[in-house]
Design an enzyme around this catalytic site. Structure first.
Site, mmCIF file in Angstrom:
data_model
loop_
_atom_site.group_PDB
_atom_site.id
_atom_site.type_symbol
_atom_site.label_atom_id
_atom_site.label_comp_id
_atom_site.label_asym_id
_atom_site.label_seq_id
_atom_site.Cartn_x
_atom_site.Cartn_y
_atom_site.Cartn_z
ATOM 1 C CG HIS A 88 32.395 -14.910 43.964
ATOM 2 N ND1 HIS A 88 32.673 -16.100 43.338
ATOM 3 C CD2 HIS A 88 33.585 -14.399 44.361
ATOM 4 C CE1 HIS A 88 33.975 -16.299 43.350
ATOM 5 N NE2 HIS A 88 34.558 -15.282 43.969
ATOM 6 C CG ASN A 134 27.880 -20.205 42.134
ATOM 7 O OD1 ASN A 134 27.810 -18.988 42.153
ATOM 8 N ND2 ASN A 134 29.035 -20.845 42.131
#
Length: 190
Positions: free
Chosen positions: A72, A103
């Protein structure tokens, strides 16, 4: 790479994403984080999905067996205050290929730091995030479509001043490389 790439600006409930058709990733994502909106909720029922506003949105097949996470740029945890805003963070127009070590490691720590800044300053934090590409050094695509960024940048600013983080997203000698730099600039300093 097509220099005159088509950019599609996607305005969501709580963030804006500028999707770059050439890289098949967001060119940038921007949002404001309010301290009162930082809450904890269960996100198990959410899954990534194509963005219907894009002509040819990325999908699960682009990431299948690639070894990359869907990272994201506007983090889901920043939008737990509203189920619809949270659901929009799972659109492919908000994610880029990230190594799992990036991540789930340093990038997750940076996202948490931005939330801490919002809470500790008790004021709005403005956030801008973008991927960076170095094709001469690192030119990987997933399924021949989605470009893999070399690094990611996140800038946050508010009462506390401004902060800039850089995280590298590449493998070096078979090992994942996650290196971050933080640049702090307080108001009134050079």
């Amino acid at each position: 790479m097509n220099i005159l790439a088509l950019i599609t600006v996607c305005t969501n409930l709580a963030y804006i994403s500028a999707f770059d058709d050439a890289t098949r990733n967001p060119a940038w994502v921007a949002y404001d984080l309010e301290p009162c909106e930082i809450v904890i909720t269960n996100r198990d029922s959410f899954s990534f999905r194509a963005d219907p506003r894009l002509h040819d949105s990325n999908n699960a097949d682009d990431y299948a067996k690639s070894g990359y996470d869907r990272g994201h740029l506007a983090p889901a945890a920043d939008f737990n205050f509203d189920r619809n805003a949270l659901a929009e963070t799972y659109l492919y127009s908000n994610v880029c290929p990230m190594l799992p070590s990036v991540n789930r490691g340093e990038w997750a720590e940076i996202e948490a730091e931005v939330r801490r800044l919002a809470k500790s300053s008790n004021d709005t934090v403005h956030v801008l995030t973008w991927p960076e590409y170095h094709y001469a050094v690192f030119g990987t695509n997933l399924m021949g479509r989605v470009h893999v960024p070399f690094s990611f940048h996140k800038v946050a600013w508010g009462k506390f001043g401004a902060r800039h983080w850089v995280v590298f997203n590449f493998k070096l000698g078979g090992e994942c490389r996650s290196v971050g730099k933080t640049h702090n600039k307080k108001e009134g300093t050079k």
